[in-house]
Design a protein around this motif. Structure first.
Motif, short mmCIF file in Angstrom:
data_model
loop_
_atom_site.label_atom_id
_atom_site.label_comp_id
_atom_site.label_asym_id
_atom_site.label_seq_id
_atom_site.Cartn_x
_atom_site.Cartn_y
_atom_site.Cartn_z
N THR A 1 -55.83 82.88 -82.20
CA THR A 1 -54.79 81.85 -82.15
C THR A 1 -55.38 80.50 -82.53
OG1 THR A 1 -53.60 83.02 -80.39
CG2 THR A 1 -53.10 80.69 -80.68
N ARG A 2 -54.68 79.80 -83.39
CA ARG A 2 -55.09 78.46 -83.80
C ARG A 2 -53.89 77.52 -83.73
NH1 ARG A 2 -59.30 80.32 -83.03
NH2 ARG A 2 -61.15 80.43 -84.37
N MET A 3 -54.15 76.25 -83.36
CA MET A 3 -53.11 75.23 -83.35
C MET A 3 -53.04 74.59 -84.72
SD MET A 3 -52.13 75.64 -80.28
CE MET A 3 -50.94 74.30 -80.14
N GLU A 4 -51.81 74.39 -85.19
CA GLU A 4 -51.60 73.75 -86.50
C GLU A 4 -52.00 72.28 -86.42
OE1 GLU A 4 -49.59 70.80 -88.57
OE2 GLU A 4 -48.54 71.54 -86.80
N THR A 5 -52.76 71.84 -87.41
CA THR A 5 -53.13 70.43 -87.54
C THR A 5 -53.02 70.03 -89.00
OG1 THR A 5 -55.48 70.84 -87.99
CG2 THR A 5 -54.82 70.73 -85.67
N ASN A 6 -53.26 68.75 -89.27
CA ASN A 6 -53.24 68.32 -90.67
C ASN A 6 -54.44 68.84 -91.44
OD1 ASN A 6 -50.83 66.90 -90.42
ND2 ASN A 6 -51.85 65.02 -89.80
N ALA A 7 -55.50 69.18 -90.72
CA ALA A 7 -56.71 69.70 -91.36
C ALA A 7 -56.53 71.18 -91.68
CB ALA A 7 -57.91 69.50 -90.46
N ALA A 8 -57.47 71.72 -92.46
CA ALA A 8 -57.45 73.15 -92.77
C ALA A 8 -57.66 73.96 -91.49
CB ALA A 8 -58.54 73.47 -93.79
N ILE A 9 -57.04 75.12 -91.43
CA ILE A 9 -57.19 76.03 -90.29
C ILE A 9 -58.18 77.12 -90.67
CG2 ILE A 9 -56.01 77.69 -88.80
CD1 ILE A 9 -53.48 76.05 -89.17
N SER A 10 -59.15 77.38 -89.80
CA SER A 10 -60.15 78.40 -90.10
C SER A 10 -60.40 79.29 -88.89
CB SER A 10 -61.48 77.76 -90.54
OG SER A 10 -62.00 76.96 -89.50
N ALA A 11 -60.82 80.51 -89.16
CA ALA A 11 -61.16 81.47 -88.10
C ALA A 11 -62.03 82.54 -88.74
CB ALA A 11 -59.91 82.09 -87.48
N SER A 12 -62.81 83.23 -87.93
CA SER A 12 -63.64 84.31 -88.45
C SER A 12 -63.93 85.32 -87.35
CB SER A 12 -64.96 83.77 -89.02
OG SER A 12 -65.73 83.16 -88.00
N GLY A 13 -64.36 86.50 -87.77
CA GLY A 13 -64.71 87.57 -86.84
C GLY A 13 -65.44 88.68 -87.58
N THR A 14 -65.79 89.73 -86.86
CA THR A 14 -66.51 90.84 -87.47
C THR A 14 -65.95 92.17 -87.00
OG1 THR A 14 -68.19 90.90 -85.71
CG2 THR A 14 -68.66 89.52 -87.64
N PHE A 15 -66.19 93.21 -87.80
CA PHE A 15 -65.97 94.58 -87.38
C PHE A 15 -67.03 95.44 -88.03
CE2 PHE A 15 -62.80 93.48 -90.64
CZ PHE A 15 -63.16 94.32 -91.67
N LEU B 1 -46.26 81.16 -85.97
CA LEU B 1 -46.33 81.96 -87.19
C LEU B 1 -47.42 83.00 -86.98
CD1 LEU B 1 -45.86 82.63 -90.21
CD2 LEU B 1 -47.53 80.84 -90.75
N ILE B 2 -47.07 84.27 -87.11
CA ILE B 2 -48.02 85.36 -86.92
C ILE B 2 -48.28 86.02 -88.27
CG2 ILE B 2 -48.50 87.56 -85.77
CD1 ILE B 2 -46.68 86.64 -83.50
N LEU B 3 -49.53 85.96 -88.69
CA LEU B 3 -49.95 86.58 -89.95
C LEU B 3 -50.71 87.85 -89.63
CD1 LEU B 3 -51.22 83.40 -91.83
CD2 LEU B 3 -48.96 84.46 -91.98
N THR B 4 -50.15 89.00 -89.97
CA THR B 4 -50.79 90.30 -89.71
C THR B 4 -51.35 90.85 -91.00
OG1 THR B 4 -49.24 90.74 -87.90
CG2 THR B 4 -50.48 92.61 -88.76
N TYR B 5 -52.67 90.84 -91.11
CA TYR B 5 -53.36 91.34 -92.30
C TYR B 5 -53.77 92.78 -92.08
CZ TYR B 5 -53.82 86.52 -93.96
OH TYR B 5 -53.58 85.24 -94.41
N THR B 6 -53.54 93.62 -93.08
CA THR B 6 -54.02 95.00 -93.06
C THR B 6 -55.24 95.11 -93.95
OG1 THR B 6 -51.81 95.91 -92.66
CG2 THR B 6 -53.46 97.41 -93.56
N THR C 1 -57.27 102.26 -92.01
CA THR C 1 -56.84 100.87 -91.99
C THR C 1 -56.94 100.29 -90.59
OG1 THR C 1 -54.51 101.43 -91.59
CG2 THR C 1 -55.23 101.26 -93.88
N ASP C 2 -57.00 98.97 -90.54
CA ASP C 2 -56.96 98.24 -89.27
C ASP C 2 -56.33 96.88 -89.56
OD1 ASP C 2 -57.47 97.47 -86.54
OD2 ASP C 2 -59.09 98.95 -86.55
N THR C 3 -56.19 96.06 -88.53
CA THR C 3 -55.50 94.78 -88.71
C THR C 3 -56.34 93.61 -88.20
OG1 THR C 3 -54.34 95.02 -86.60
CG2 THR C 3 -53.21 95.80 -88.58
N VAL C 4 -56.09 92.47 -88.81
CA VAL C 4 -56.57 91.18 -88.33
C VAL C 4 -55.33 90.30 -88.18
CG1 VAL C 4 -57.93 89.13 -88.84
CG2 VAL C 4 -58.82 91.38 -89.43
N VAL C 5 -55.14 89.71 -87.01
CA VAL C 5 -53.93 88.93 -86.73
C VAL C 5 -54.31 87.47 -86.48
CG1 VAL C 5 -51.93 88.63 -85.22
CG2 VAL C 5 -52.75 90.94 -85.76
N ILE C 6 -53.68 86.58 -87.23
CA ILE C 6 -53.86 85.15 -87.07
C ILE C 6 -52.55 84.56 -86.56
CG2 ILE C 6 -54.56 82.98 -88.15
CD1 ILE C 6 -56.72 85.12 -88.29
#
Length: 222
Positions: free
Chosen positions: A71-85, A162-167, A187-192
């Motif tokens: 989960t990220r809060m919307e700001t005027n700056a770019a939104i970023s996130a990362s993870g691993t599997f 806004l939920i972005l579900t990536y496959t 397949t698996d998912t990454v959700v932002i």
């Protein structure tokens, strides 16, 4: 590739394959495990060979430690996130390709969103393909990175989600043996999840003007 158990009284025997030893076989690969039975009455001895043929089967790749939800809060700056599997393929000769296949945007907001292609491009995977191609490693860590542009989601009102579900998928290259082993995939998912915030008004500096005094009417339009 396994262990042979023999009942010396009844003569019954059981062969038990070693999963760790045979999992790396491609579909159709054959490995022979040979043993020799010996029977003796104290003076005479008889020998009999026994061979267990182990035939490999194609194993689909696996994705573990995935299913990330960030989960990220919307700001005027770019939104970023990362993870691993972790991607695993027990077939040692397989190469595995990772891909971001699709994205589904879910929201009740009326805000204008980037196109699906633009949203899809915001999620990247590293390292690059192919993975697990050195015939010695059965697992590797993959890093996903999400990055939007500045003010991309400014249209979200405070509290709107806004939920972005990536496959994402991992697909092996099948077998190069004579056995028909088509590529296998998982397949698996990454959700932002992006939560809107209240953006205050912004005053834009008007352009400078110049006025030349004359005897005429000095008024000018705005």
């Amino acid at each position: 590739f396994g262990t042979l158990y023999l009942d010396s009284v009844t003569g019954d025997f059981t062969y038990v394959p070693d999963d760790a030893a045979i999992n790396g076989l491609e579909a159709g690969q054959i490995r022979d495990d040979s043993f020799v039975f010996e029977a003796t009455d104290g003076s005479l001895t008889a020998l009999q060979k026994f061979t267990a043929s182990v035939v490999g089967a194609g194993d689909a790749p696996l994705i573990s430690e995935a299913g990330d939800v960030v989960t990220r809060m919307e700001t005027n700056a770019a939104i970023s996130a990362s993870g691993t599997f972790v991607v695993v393929d027990n077939d040692l000769d397989d190469q595995v390709n990772m891909s971001v296949d699709s994205v589904v945007a879910t929201t009740d907001s009326l805000a204008t969103l980037p196109s699906d292609a633009e949203l899809l491009a915001m999620l990247q995977l590293s390292p690059t393909n192919p993975l697990l191609g050195d015939a010695s490693t059965i697992n590797t860590t993959v890093t996903w990175t999400f990055a939007s542009g500045n003010e991309t989601f400014d249209g979200l009102k405070a509290g709107e989600e806004l939920i972005l579900t990536y496959t994402v998928s991992a697909t092996d290259n099948g077998s190069d043996t004579d056995v028909d082993d088509t590529p296998q995939s998982i397949t698996d998912t990454v959700v932002i999840k992006i939560v809107g915030t209240n953006d205050g008004p912004v005053l834009v500096q008007p352009a400078d003007i110049s006025v030349v005094e004359t005897d005429q009417d000095d008024s000018f339009p705005t």
